[in-house]
Scaffold this motif. Structure first.
Motif, PDB file in Angstrom:
ATOM      1  N   LYS A  64      39.172  37.393  36.507  1.00  0.00           N
ATOM      2  CA  LYS A  64      39.975  37.028  35.342  1.00  0.00           C
ATOM      3  C   LYS A  64      39.114  36.431  34.228  1.00  0.00           C
ATOM      4  O   LYS A  64      39.461  35.420  33.616  1.00  0.00           O
ATOM      5  CB  LYS A  64      41.096  36.068  35.749  1.00  0.00           C
ATOM      6  N   ASP A 161      37.672  42.193  40.959  1.00  0.00           N
ATOM      7  CA  ASP A 161      38.417  41.400  39.980  1.00  0.00           C
ATOM      8  C   ASP A 161      39.439  40.489  40.639  1.00  0.00           C
ATOM      9  O   ASP A 161      39.975  39.587  39.986  1.00  0.00           O
ATOM     10  CB  ASP A 161      39.147  42.324  38.999  1.00  0.00           C
ATOM     11  N   TYR A 162      39.733  40.734  41.922  1.00  0.00           N
ATOM     12  CA  TYR A 162      40.780  39.983  42.615  1.00  0.00           C
ATOM     13  C   TYR A 162      40.206  39.143  43.754  1.00  0.00           C
ATOM     14  O   TYR A 162      40.938  38.738  44.665  1.00  0.00           O
ATOM     15  CB  TYR A 162      41.833  40.963  43.153  1.00  0.00           C
ATOM     16  N   LYS A 520      46.402  42.838  43.291  1.00  0.00           N
ATOM     17  CA  LYS A 520      46.484  41.881  42.182  1.00  0.00           C
ATOM     18  C   LYS A 520      47.586  40.853  42.444  1.00  0.00           C
ATOM     19  O   LYS A 520      47.384  39.640  42.287  1.00  0.00           O
ATOM     20  CB  LYS A 520      46.748  42.619  40.871  1.00  0.00           C
ATOM     21  N   ASP A 524      47.266  36.733  43.295  1.00  0.00           N
ATOM     22  CA  ASP A 524      47.968  35.695  42.543  1.00  0.00           C
ATOM     23  C   ASP A 524      48.839  34.839  43.459  1.00  0.00           C
ATOM     24  O   ASP A 524      48.925  33.611  43.288  1.00  0.00           O
ATOM     25  CB  ASP A 524      48.816  36.323  41.440  1.00  0.00           C
TER      26      ASP A 524
END
Length: 536
Positions: A64, A161-162, A520, A524
Protein backbone atom coordinates in the motif's frame (compact mmCIF):
# COMPACT_ATOMS: atom_id res chain seq x y z
CA UNK A 1 -2.64 -26.26 1.85
CA UNK A 2 -4.49 -28.70 2.34
CA UNK A 3 -6.97 -31.45 2.40
CA UNK A 4 -6.75 -33.41 -0.88
CA UNK A 5 -9.11 -36.33 -1.70
CA UNK A 6 -8.82 -37.83 1.73
CA UNK A 7 -9.90 -36.26 4.96
CA UNK A 8 -6.53 -34.55 4.76
CA UNK A 9 -3.91 -34.19 2.07
CA UNK A 10 -1.27 -36.91 2.26
CA UNK A 11 -3.22 -38.98 4.77
CA UNK A 12 -2.93 -42.71 4.08
CA UNK A 13 -4.89 -44.11 6.99
CA UNK A 14 -7.12 -43.04 9.86
CA UNK A 15 -6.31 -44.60 13.19
CA UNK A 16 -9.05 -43.30 15.46
CA UNK A 17 -12.22 -45.23 16.05
CA UNK A 18 -15.55 -44.25 14.55
CA UNK A 19 -15.54 -42.46 11.24
CA UNK A 20 -11.76 -42.26 11.09
CA UNK A 21 -11.36 -46.01 11.35
CA UNK A 22 -13.87 -46.55 8.56
CA UNK A 23 -11.64 -45.01 5.92
CA UNK A 24 -9.20 -47.56 4.54
CA UNK A 25 -5.69 -46.69 3.51
CA UNK A 26 -6.48 -47.95 0.03
CA UNK A 27 -9.41 -45.57 -0.42
CA UNK A 28 -7.42 -42.65 0.92
CA UNK A 29 -4.64 -43.49 -1.50
CA UNK A 30 -7.07 -43.56 -4.41
CA UNK A 31 -8.26 -40.13 -3.39
CA UNK A 32 -4.79 -38.60 -3.49
CA UNK A 33 -3.87 -39.52 -7.06
CA UNK A 34 -3.42 -35.90 -8.01
CA UNK A 35 -0.60 -35.52 -5.48
CA UNK A 36 1.03 -38.95 -5.90
CA UNK A 37 3.96 -37.63 -7.91
CA UNK A 38 4.59 -34.96 -5.31
CA UNK A 39 4.32 -36.96 -2.10
CA UNK A 40 7.35 -38.65 -0.68
CA UNK A 41 7.94 -41.11 2.12
CA UNK A 42 9.12 -39.62 5.39
CA UNK A 43 12.46 -41.29 6.04
CA UNK A 44 15.23 -41.11 8.57
CA UNK A 45 17.94 -38.53 8.22
CA UNK A 46 21.66 -38.30 8.75
CA UNK A 47 23.10 -36.45 11.71
CA UNK A 48 24.37 -33.72 9.39
CA UNK A 49 20.85 -32.99 8.14
CA UNK A 50 19.58 -32.90 11.72
CA UNK A 51 22.05 -30.22 12.75
CA UNK A 52 20.28 -26.83 13.01
CA UNK A 53 21.26 -24.55 10.13
CA UNK A 54 20.61 -20.92 9.27
CA UNK A 55 21.04 -18.35 6.49
CA UNK A 56 20.21 -14.65 6.57
CA UNK A 57 19.38 -12.27 3.77
CA UNK A 58 17.81 -8.86 3.33
CA UNK A 59 15.12 -7.41 1.15
CA UNK A 60 12.19 -5.05 0.94
CA UNK A 61 8.50 -5.25 0.17
CA UNK A 62 6.05 -2.51 -0.73
CA UNK A 63 2.55 -2.72 0.76
CA UNK A 64 0.00 0.00 0.00
CA UNK A 65 2.76 2.40 -0.96
CA UNK A 66 4.82 1.74 2.17
CA UNK A 67 8.28 0.23 1.61
CA UNK A 68 9.27 -2.16 4.39
CA UNK A 69 12.90 -3.24 4.73
CA UNK A 70 13.34 -6.63 6.33
CA UNK A 71 15.81 -9.28 7.35
CA UNK A 72 14.94 -12.84 6.33
CA UNK A 73 16.18 -15.82 8.33
CA UNK A 74 15.82 -19.30 6.83
CA UNK A 75 16.87 -22.33 8.78
CA UNK A 76 16.03 -25.34 10.87
CA UNK A 77 15.48 -25.80 14.60
CA UNK A 78 15.85 -29.05 16.53
CA UNK A 79 12.77 -30.29 18.41
CA UNK A 80 12.16 -33.30 20.61
CA UNK A 81 8.95 -35.27 21.18
CA UNK A 82 7.08 -35.56 24.43
CA UNK A 83 8.89 -37.89 26.80
CA UNK A 84 12.36 -37.08 25.51
CA UNK A 85 14.82 -37.44 28.34
CA UNK A 86 17.64 -34.89 28.23
CA UNK A 87 19.41 -36.61 31.10
CA UNK A 88 19.99 -39.80 29.11
CA UNK A 89 23.33 -40.07 27.40
CA UNK A 90 22.42 -40.67 23.77
CA UNK A 91 25.64 -41.50 22.02
CA UNK A 92 23.97 -43.65 19.39
CA UNK A 93 21.21 -41.11 18.78
CA UNK A 94 18.41 -43.61 19.36
CA UNK A 95 15.96 -41.14 20.91
CA UNK A 96 13.58 -39.67 18.29
CA UNK A 97 14.22 -36.09 17.26
CA UNK A 98 13.41 -33.79 14.37
CA UNK A 99 14.46 -30.61 12.66
CA UNK A 100 11.71 -28.23 11.54
CA UNK A 101 12.51 -25.73 8.80
CA UNK A 102 11.23 -22.19 8.69
CA UNK A 103 11.60 -18.78 7.10
CA UNK A 104 11.10 -15.69 9.25
CA UNK A 105 10.82 -12.10 8.04
CA UNK A 106 11.63 -9.32 10.52
CA UNK A 107 11.04 -5.64 9.83
CA UNK A 108 14.31 -3.81 10.28
CA UNK A 109 14.89 -1.11 12.89
CA UNK A 110 11.80 -1.91 14.97
CA UNK A 111 12.05 -3.14 18.60
CA UNK A 112 10.80 -6.72 18.70
CA UNK A 113 8.64 -6.15 21.78
CA UNK A 114 6.57 -3.62 19.81
CA UNK A 115 6.08 -5.79 16.76
CA UNK A 116 3.45 -8.57 16.45
CA UNK A 117 4.67 -11.94 15.16
CA UNK A 118 2.47 -14.37 13.23
CA UNK A 119 3.29 -18.09 12.90
CA UNK A 120 2.01 -19.62 9.65
CA UNK A 121 1.66 -23.27 8.69
CA UNK A 122 -0.29 -25.32 6.19
CA UNK A 123 -1.94 -28.64 6.80
CA UNK A 124 -2.03 -32.07 5.22
CA UNK A 125 -1.10 -33.55 7.57
CA UNK A 126 2.22 -33.82 5.85
CA UNK A 127 2.34 -30.49 4.05
CA UNK A 128 5.08 -27.89 4.17
CA UNK A 129 4.20 -24.18 4.37
CA UNK A 130 5.11 -23.45 0.75
CA UNK A 131 1.49 -22.68 -0.18
CA UNK A 132 0.98 -19.93 2.39
CA UNK A 133 4.57 -18.74 1.96
CA UNK A 134 4.34 -18.24 -1.80
CA UNK A 135 0.66 -17.39 -2.04
CA UNK A 136 -0.49 -15.30 0.89
CA UNK A 137 1.45 -12.96 3.18
CA UNK A 138 5.18 -13.30 2.52
CA UNK A 139 7.11 -10.51 0.77
CA UNK A 140 6.98 -12.35 -2.58
CA UNK A 141 3.95 -13.84 -4.31
CA UNK A 142 3.72 -16.42 -7.09
CA UNK A 143 1.57 -15.31 -10.04
CA UNK A 144 -0.82 -18.09 -11.08
CA UNK A 145 -4.08 -18.16 -13.05
CA UNK A 146 -7.12 -17.61 -10.86
CA UNK A 147 -9.05 -20.70 -11.98
CA UNK A 148 -7.08 -22.39 -14.76
CA UNK A 149 -4.01 -24.59 -15.18
CA UNK A 150 -0.76 -22.62 -15.14
CA UNK A 151 1.28 -22.33 -18.35
CA UNK A 152 4.39 -23.92 -16.85
CA UNK A 153 7.87 -22.59 -16.16
CA UNK A 154 9.30 -20.05 -15.98
CA UNK A 155 7.04 -18.96 -13.14
CA UNK A 156 6.91 -15.37 -11.98
CA UNK A 157 7.46 -14.05 -8.46
CA UNK A 158 6.39 -10.47 -7.81
CA UNK A 159 6.38 -8.01 -4.95
CA UNK A 160 3.49 -9.01 -2.71
CA UNK A 161 1.28 -5.96 -2.44
CA UNK A 162 -0.72 -7.86 0.19
CA UNK A 163 2.09 -9.00 2.46
CA UNK A 164 1.18 -8.86 6.14
CA UNK A 165 4.49 -7.20 6.94
CA UNK A 166 2.76 -3.84 7.13
CA UNK A 167 1.45 -4.93 10.55
CA UNK A 168 3.55 -7.90 11.72
CA UNK A 169 6.65 -10.02 11.35
CA UNK A 170 5.80 -13.33 9.69
CA UNK A 171 7.19 -16.84 10.23
CA UNK A 172 6.43 -19.77 7.89
CA UNK A 173 6.94 -23.15 9.58
CA UNK A 174 7.23 -26.55 7.90
CA UNK A 175 5.86 -29.57 9.76
CA UNK A 176 8.26 -32.31 10.92
CA UNK A 177 9.70 -34.31 7.98
CA UNK A 178 8.52 -31.69 5.46
CA UNK A 179 10.40 -28.80 3.91
CA UNK A 180 14.09 -29.01 4.75
CA UNK A 181 13.33 -30.70 8.07
CA UNK A 182 13.84 -34.39 8.84
CA UNK A 183 13.01 -36.91 11.57
CA UNK A 184 15.27 -39.61 13.00
CA UNK A 185 15.66 -42.01 15.89
CA UNK A 186 13.83 -45.02 17.22
CA UNK A 187 10.04 -44.87 16.76
CA UNK A 188 10.34 -41.54 14.98
CA UNK A 189 6.99 -41.99 13.22
CA UNK A 190 5.21 -42.73 16.48
CA UNK A 191 6.91 -39.73 18.05
CA UNK A 192 5.90 -37.11 15.47
CA UNK A 193 3.17 -38.32 13.09
CA UNK A 194 -0.07 -37.81 14.96
CA UNK A 195 -2.47 -35.14 16.18
CA UNK A 196 -0.99 -34.64 19.63
CA UNK A 197 2.59 -35.46 18.65
CA UNK A 198 2.50 -32.91 15.83
CA UNK A 199 1.06 -30.18 18.06
CA UNK A 200 3.73 -30.88 20.68
CA UNK A 201 6.48 -30.50 18.07
CA UNK A 202 5.05 -27.15 16.94
CA UNK A 203 4.82 -26.07 20.56
CA UNK A 204 8.48 -26.93 21.09
CA UNK A 205 9.41 -25.08 17.90
CA UNK A 206 7.56 -21.92 18.91
CA UNK A 207 9.14 -21.88 22.36
CA UNK A 208 12.59 -22.29 20.82
CA UNK A 209 11.87 -19.56 18.29
CA UNK A 210 10.68 -17.10 20.94
CA UNK A 211 13.89 -17.64 22.86
CA UNK A 212 16.24 -17.61 19.88
CA UNK A 213 14.88 -14.35 18.48
CA UNK A 214 13.89 -12.65 21.75
CA UNK A 215 10.18 -12.48 20.93
CA UNK A 216 8.69 -13.55 24.25
CA UNK A 217 7.09 -10.16 24.82
CA UNK A 218 5.75 -9.66 21.28
CA UNK A 219 2.04 -9.90 20.51
CA UNK A 220 1.66 -13.44 19.14
CA UNK A 221 -0.67 -15.06 16.59
CA UNK A 222 -1.26 -18.48 15.07
CA UNK A 223 -2.36 -18.76 11.45
CA UNK A 224 -3.25 -22.26 10.28
CA UNK A 225 -4.76 -23.36 7.00
CA UNK A 226 -6.69 -26.62 6.47
CA UNK A 227 -5.26 -29.25 8.84
CA UNK A 228 -3.42 -26.28 10.28
CA UNK A 229 -6.75 -25.27 11.87
CA UNK A 230 -7.15 -28.33 14.13
CA UNK A 231 -3.42 -28.02 14.82
CA UNK A 232 -4.06 -24.43 15.95
CA UNK A 233 -6.87 -25.54 18.24
CA UNK A 234 -4.68 -28.11 19.99
CA UNK A 235 -1.62 -25.87 19.92
CA UNK A 236 -3.36 -22.81 21.37
CA UNK A 237 -4.58 -24.85 24.33
CA UNK A 238 -1.20 -26.55 24.75
CA UNK A 239 0.67 -23.24 24.73
CA UNK A 240 -1.78 -21.58 27.09
CA UNK A 241 -2.46 -24.29 29.64
CA UNK A 242 0.68 -26.45 29.52
CA UNK A 243 3.27 -23.74 28.96
CA UNK A 244 1.73 -20.50 30.27
CA UNK A 245 2.11 -18.72 26.92
CA UNK A 246 -0.88 -16.58 25.98
CA UNK A 247 -1.50 -15.76 22.33
CA UNK A 248 -3.37 -12.66 21.25
CA UNK A 249 -5.20 -14.27 18.36
CA UNK A 250 -5.78 -17.34 16.20
CA UNK A 251 -6.69 -17.16 12.50
CA UNK A 252 -8.37 -20.27 11.10
CA UNK A 253 -8.35 -20.45 7.30
CA UNK A 254 -10.38 -23.23 5.63
CA UNK A 255 -11.39 -24.83 8.88
CA UNK A 256 -12.16 -28.36 10.05
CA UNK A 257 -12.14 -29.11 13.77
CA UNK A 258 -14.72 -31.91 14.02
CA UNK A 259 -14.01 -34.73 11.58
CA UNK A 260 -17.57 -36.00 11.68
CA UNK A 261 -18.18 -33.11 9.29
CA UNK A 262 -15.60 -34.20 6.72
CA UNK A 263 -16.98 -33.62 3.22
CA UNK A 264 -15.55 -36.71 1.54
CA UNK A 265 -16.63 -39.69 3.59
CA UNK A 266 -19.99 -39.08 5.27
CA UNK A 267 -21.37 -42.16 3.45
CA UNK A 268 -19.03 -44.33 5.50
CA UNK A 269 -20.65 -43.20 8.76
CA UNK A 270 -24.37 -44.08 8.40
CA UNK A 271 -26.66 -42.19 10.72
CA UNK A 272 -24.39 -39.15 11.01
CA UNK A 273 -25.93 -36.82 8.42
CA UNK A 274 -24.57 -33.43 9.45
CA UNK A 275 -21.83 -33.38 6.80
CA UNK A 276 -24.40 -33.66 4.02
CA UNK A 277 -26.06 -30.56 5.46
CA UNK A 278 -22.90 -28.48 5.77
CA UNK A 279 -21.78 -29.53 2.25
CA UNK A 280 -24.95 -28.32 0.58
CA UNK A 281 -24.27 -24.55 0.52
CA UNK A 282 -20.93 -25.18 -1.25
CA UNK A 283 -22.65 -27.42 -3.79
CA UNK A 284 -25.04 -24.53 -4.44
CA UNK A 285 -22.26 -21.96 -4.73
CA UNK A 286 -20.49 -24.21 -7.23
CA UNK A 287 -23.61 -24.76 -9.30
CA UNK A 288 -24.10 -20.97 -9.26
CA UNK A 289 -20.56 -20.41 -10.52
CA UNK A 290 -20.81 -22.97 -13.33
CA UNK A 291 -24.33 -21.87 -14.37
CA UNK A 292 -25.88 -25.23 -13.47
CA UNK A 293 -28.80 -23.88 -11.48
CA UNK A 294 -32.32 -24.40 -12.72
CA UNK A 295 -34.00 -21.18 -13.73
CA UNK A 296 -32.51 -17.70 -13.63
CA UNK A 297 -29.14 -17.33 -11.93
CA UNK A 298 -29.39 -15.22 -8.76
CA UNK A 299 -27.42 -11.99 -9.04
CA UNK A 300 -26.36 -11.93 -5.37
CA UNK A 301 -24.35 -15.02 -4.37
CA UNK A 302 -24.37 -14.28 -0.64
CA UNK A 303 -28.12 -13.74 -0.53
CA UNK A 304 -28.65 -16.94 -2.49
CA UNK A 305 -26.45 -18.89 -0.04
CA UNK A 306 -28.39 -17.63 2.97
CA UNK A 307 -31.48 -19.15 1.32
CA UNK A 308 -29.70 -22.46 0.74
CA UNK A 309 -28.34 -22.52 4.29
CA UNK A 310 -31.89 -22.13 5.61
CA UNK A 311 -33.15 -24.99 3.44
CA UNK A 312 -30.20 -27.19 4.44
CA UNK A 313 -30.74 -26.71 8.17
CA UNK A 314 -34.53 -26.95 8.14
CA UNK A 315 -36.41 -28.94 5.47
CA UNK A 316 -33.42 -30.94 4.28
CA UNK A 317 -32.09 -31.69 7.78
CA UNK A 318 -35.53 -32.82 8.95
CA UNK A 319 -35.86 -35.12 5.95
CA UNK A 320 -32.50 -36.76 6.62
CA UNK A 321 -33.38 -37.24 10.28
CA UNK A 322 -36.41 -39.33 9.33
CA UNK A 323 -34.29 -41.85 7.47
CA UNK A 324 -36.33 -44.67 5.92
CA UNK A 325 -39.47 -43.33 7.61
CA UNK A 326 -39.51 -40.33 5.26
CA UNK A 327 -42.71 -40.21 3.23
CA UNK A 328 -41.98 -40.95 -0.48
CA UNK A 329 -43.81 -37.86 -1.68
CA UNK A 330 -41.89 -35.71 0.75
CA UNK A 331 -38.64 -37.33 -0.36
CA UNK A 332 -39.49 -36.48 -3.97
CA UNK A 333 -40.16 -32.86 -3.04
CA UNK A 334 -36.86 -32.55 -1.14
CA UNK A 335 -34.97 -34.13 -4.06
CA UNK A 336 -36.49 -31.63 -6.48
CA UNK A 337 -35.52 -28.67 -4.32
CA UNK A 338 -32.05 -30.16 -3.78
CA UNK A 339 -31.69 -30.46 -7.54
CA UNK A 340 -32.85 -26.89 -8.02
CA UNK A 341 -30.11 -25.62 -5.69
CA UNK A 342 -27.27 -27.90 -6.85
CA UNK A 343 -27.81 -28.69 -10.52
CA UNK A 344 -27.70 -32.44 -9.84
CA UNK A 345 -30.55 -34.33 -11.60
CA UNK A 346 -33.46 -35.39 -9.42
CA UNK A 347 -33.16 -39.07 -10.29
CA UNK A 348 -29.49 -39.09 -9.23
CA UNK A 349 -30.35 -37.35 -5.95
CA UNK A 350 -33.00 -39.98 -5.26
CA UNK A 351 -30.66 -42.85 -6.11
CA UNK A 352 -28.17 -41.34 -3.64
CA UNK A 353 -30.92 -41.31 -1.00
CA UNK A 354 -30.62 -37.49 -0.79
CA UNK A 355 -27.00 -37.94 0.37
CA UNK A 356 -24.16 -36.95 -2.01
CA UNK A 357 -20.60 -36.77 -0.80
CA UNK A 358 -18.06 -34.35 -2.23
CA UNK A 359 -16.52 -36.76 -4.72
CA UNK A 360 -19.90 -37.70 -6.18
CA UNK A 361 -20.85 -34.07 -6.61
CA UNK A 362 -17.61 -33.03 -8.33
CA UNK A 363 -17.81 -35.99 -10.71
CA UNK A 364 -21.47 -35.45 -11.61
CA UNK A 365 -22.06 -31.68 -11.70
CA UNK A 366 -20.72 -30.98 -15.20
CA UNK A 367 -21.31 -34.45 -16.62
CA UNK A 368 -19.03 -37.45 -16.51
CA UNK A 369 -16.50 -36.01 -18.97
CA UNK A 370 -15.68 -32.96 -16.83
CA UNK A 371 -14.42 -33.12 -13.25
CA UNK A 372 -15.10 -30.14 -11.01
CA UNK A 373 -12.38 -29.03 -8.60
CA UNK A 374 -12.44 -29.92 -4.93
CA UNK A 375 -10.02 -27.53 -3.27
CA UNK A 376 -11.49 -24.84 -5.48
CA UNK A 377 -14.68 -25.75 -7.32
CA UNK A 378 -14.19 -22.93 -9.82
CA UNK A 379 -11.56 -25.14 -11.46
CA UNK A 380 -12.46 -27.89 -13.95
CA UNK A 381 -10.59 -30.57 -15.85
CA UNK A 382 -11.17 -33.64 -18.01
CA UNK A 383 -12.30 -36.69 -16.05
CA UNK A 384 -9.85 -39.54 -15.68
CA UNK A 385 -12.72 -41.99 -16.11
CA UNK A 386 -16.19 -40.71 -17.08
CA UNK A 387 -17.73 -43.86 -15.58
CA UNK A 388 -16.27 -43.35 -12.11
CA UNK A 389 -18.74 -42.78 -9.29
CA UNK A 390 -16.46 -40.17 -7.72
CA UNK A 391 -13.88 -37.73 -9.03
CA UNK A 392 -10.46 -39.32 -9.48
CA UNK A 393 -8.30 -36.22 -8.98
CA UNK A 394 -8.48 -32.54 -8.11
CA UNK A 395 -8.10 -30.12 -11.06
CA UNK A 396 -7.12 -27.22 -8.80
CA UNK A 397 -4.26 -29.08 -7.17
CA UNK A 398 -2.97 -30.31 -10.51
CA UNK A 399 -3.20 -26.81 -11.94
CA UNK A 400 -1.16 -24.94 -9.33
CA UNK A 401 1.16 -27.25 -7.40
CA UNK A 402 4.09 -27.15 -9.79
CA UNK A 403 4.11 -23.36 -9.84
CA UNK A 404 4.27 -23.09 -6.04
CA UNK A 405 6.88 -25.78 -5.52
CA UNK A 406 9.14 -24.71 -8.40
CA UNK A 407 8.97 -21.03 -7.50
CA UNK A 408 9.77 -21.67 -3.85
CA UNK A 409 12.81 -23.84 -4.60
CA UNK A 410 14.20 -21.19 -6.93
CA UNK A 411 13.44 -18.42 -4.43
CA UNK A 412 15.00 -20.28 -1.51
CA UNK A 413 18.22 -21.01 -3.35
CA UNK A 414 18.71 -17.69 -5.10
CA UNK A 415 17.22 -15.12 -2.73
CA UNK A 416 17.09 -16.69 0.72
CA UNK A 417 20.40 -18.49 0.08
CA UNK A 418 19.23 -21.58 1.92
CA UNK A 419 18.78 -25.16 0.77
CA UNK A 420 21.87 -25.82 -1.29
CA UNK A 421 22.41 -29.57 -1.40
CA UNK A 422 19.13 -30.18 0.43
CA UNK A 423 15.80 -31.49 -0.80
CA UNK A 424 12.70 -29.47 -0.03
CA UNK A 425 9.75 -31.80 0.56
CA UNK A 426 6.48 -30.02 -0.11
CA UNK A 427 4.57 -33.14 0.96
CA UNK A 428 5.33 -36.40 2.71
CA UNK A 429 3.37 -39.60 3.15
CA UNK A 430 3.38 -41.51 6.42
CA UNK A 431 4.22 -45.20 5.99
CA UNK A 432 2.36 -46.19 9.13
CA UNK A 433 -0.46 -43.71 8.70
CA UNK A 434 -1.31 -40.63 10.73
CA UNK A 435 -2.31 -41.17 14.35
CA UNK A 436 -5.65 -39.43 14.73
CA UNK A 437 -6.13 -40.42 18.36
CA UNK A 438 -6.44 -37.20 20.33
CA UNK A 439 -6.54 -36.66 24.06
CA UNK A 440 -9.06 -33.93 24.79
CA UNK A 441 -8.52 -31.23 27.43
CA UNK A 442 -10.68 -33.28 29.80
CA UNK A 443 -8.05 -36.01 29.65
CA UNK A 444 -9.92 -38.66 27.70
CA UNK A 445 -9.59 -40.03 24.18
CA UNK A 446 -12.92 -39.54 22.39
CA UNK A 447 -13.73 -42.99 20.98
CA UNK A 448 -15.89 -42.06 18.01
CA UNK A 449 -14.23 -39.21 16.16
CA UNK A 450 -11.35 -36.76 16.20
CA UNK A 451 -12.66 -33.42 17.41
CA UNK A 452 -10.54 -30.42 18.38
CA UNK A 453 -13.43 -28.07 19.22
CA UNK A 454 -12.96 -28.70 22.97
CA UNK A 455 -9.30 -27.65 22.71
CA UNK A 456 -10.11 -24.27 21.18
CA UNK A 457 -12.93 -23.83 23.70
CA UNK A 458 -10.53 -24.55 26.56
CA UNK A 459 -7.99 -22.04 25.24
CA UNK A 460 -10.67 -19.35 24.93
CA UNK A 461 -12.09 -20.12 28.36
CA UNK A 462 -8.77 -19.98 30.20
CA UNK A 463 -7.68 -16.95 28.17
CA UNK A 464 -10.86 -14.91 27.72
CA UNK A 465 -8.91 -12.24 25.82
CA UNK A 466 -8.02 -14.68 23.01
CA UNK A 467 -9.55 -13.54 19.71
CA UNK A 468 -10.37 -15.96 16.88
CA UNK A 469 -10.88 -15.11 13.22
CA UNK A 470 -12.56 -17.68 10.95
CA UNK A 471 -12.01 -17.36 7.19
CA UNK A 472 -12.96 -19.48 4.21
CA UNK A 473 -13.91 -19.64 0.57
CA UNK A 474 -17.40 -20.20 -0.81
CA UNK A 475 -15.96 -22.54 -3.45
CA UNK A 476 -14.00 -24.78 -1.08
CA UNK A 477 -15.28 -28.36 -1.01
CA UNK A 478 -12.33 -29.73 0.99
CA UNK A 479 -13.43 -27.78 4.07
CA UNK A 480 -16.81 -26.23 3.17
CA UNK A 481 -17.29 -22.75 4.57
CA UNK A 482 -20.57 -23.63 6.29
CA UNK A 483 -18.86 -26.47 8.10
CA UNK A 484 -16.58 -23.95 9.82
CA UNK A 485 -19.53 -21.69 10.60
CA UNK A 486 -21.43 -24.62 12.09
CA UNK A 487 -18.50 -25.71 14.24
CA UNK A 488 -17.93 -22.28 15.72
CA UNK A 489 -21.62 -21.85 16.48
CA UNK A 490 -21.48 -25.11 18.43
CA UNK A 491 -18.25 -24.32 20.26
CA UNK A 492 -18.69 -25.16 23.98
CA UNK A 493 -17.93 -21.69 25.31
CA UNK A 494 -19.93 -19.33 27.46
CA UNK A 495 -22.06 -16.71 25.74
CA UNK A 496 -19.81 -13.79 26.61
CA UNK A 497 -16.90 -15.31 24.66
CA UNK A 498 -18.81 -15.39 21.40
CA UNK A 499 -17.89 -11.72 20.91
CA UNK A 500 -14.27 -12.90 20.49
CA UNK A 501 -15.19 -14.71 17.26
CA UNK A 502 -15.44 -13.13 13.82
CA UNK A 503 -16.18 -14.57 10.37
CA UNK A 504 -14.98 -13.66 6.89
CA UNK A 505 -15.84 -15.49 3.66
CA UNK A 506 -14.64 -14.88 0.12
CA UNK A 507 -15.46 -15.75 -3.49
CA UNK A 508 -12.56 -18.16 -3.72
CA UNK A 509 -11.67 -21.72 -2.75
CA UNK A 510 -9.61 -23.59 -0.16
CA UNK A 511 -6.55 -21.49 -0.94
CA UNK A 512 -8.46 -18.23 -0.65
CA UNK A 513 -5.40 -16.24 -1.68
CA UNK A 514 -5.28 -17.74 -5.20
CA UNK A 515 -7.88 -15.16 -6.16
CA UNK A 516 -6.15 -11.77 -6.01
CA UNK A 517 -9.25 -9.80 -5.03
CA UNK A 518 -9.91 -12.28 -2.22
CA UNK A 519 -6.27 -12.02 -1.11
CA UNK A 520 -6.64 -8.24 -0.91
CA UNK A 521 -9.75 -8.58 1.25
CA UNK A 522 -8.12 -11.29 3.37
CA UNK A 523 -5.10 -9.05 3.98
CA UNK A 524 -7.31 -6.19 5.09
CA UNK A 525 -9.36 -8.43 7.37
CA UNK A 526 -6.34 -10.09 8.99
CA UNK A 527 -4.43 -6.82 9.45
CA UNK A 528 -7.51 -5.27 11.03
CA UNK A 529 -7.92 -8.32 13.28
CA UNK A 530 -4.31 -7.99 14.47
CA UNK A 531 -4.55 -4.25 15.08
CA UNK A 532 -7.73 -4.70 17.11
CA UNK A 533 -6.46 -7.59 19.25
CA UNK A 534 -3.52 -6.04 21.07
CA UNK A 535 -2.65 -2.76 22.73
CA UNK A 536 0.49 -1.21 21.15
Amino acid sequence: MRLIRSILLGMTAMTTLGMASMVSAEKADNKTKDKAAETQTATSASDDVLKPAEATSEGSVTVKGQTIRYQAVSGTLLVHPKGWDETVEDKDKTQPRATMSYTAYFKKDVPSSQRPVVFFYNGGPGSASVWLHMGSFGPKRIVVPDHEHSEGAPYRLVNNDYSLMDVADVVFIDAPATGFGRVAGKDKAKAFFGVDQDAYAFCEFIKSFLGKFNRWNSPKYLFGESYGTPRSAVLSNMLENDNSIDFNGVILLSQILNFTLDSDFPNTNPGADQAFITNLPTYAATAWYHNRLQGQKPADLEKFLREVEYFATTEYAMALQQGSALDPSRKQAIAQKYSQYTGIPVDYVLKADLRLNGGQFTQRLQGGDITTGRLDTRFSGPSLDPLDKEAGYDPQSSALSSAYVSAFNDYSLNQLHFGQGREYKSMVNFPGGWDFKHRSPSGGVVPWVTNMMPDLAAAMTTNPKLKVMVAGGYFDLATPYYQGWYEMHHLPIRKSLEQNLEYHYYKSGHMVYVNEESLKLLHDDVSSFIRRSYQP
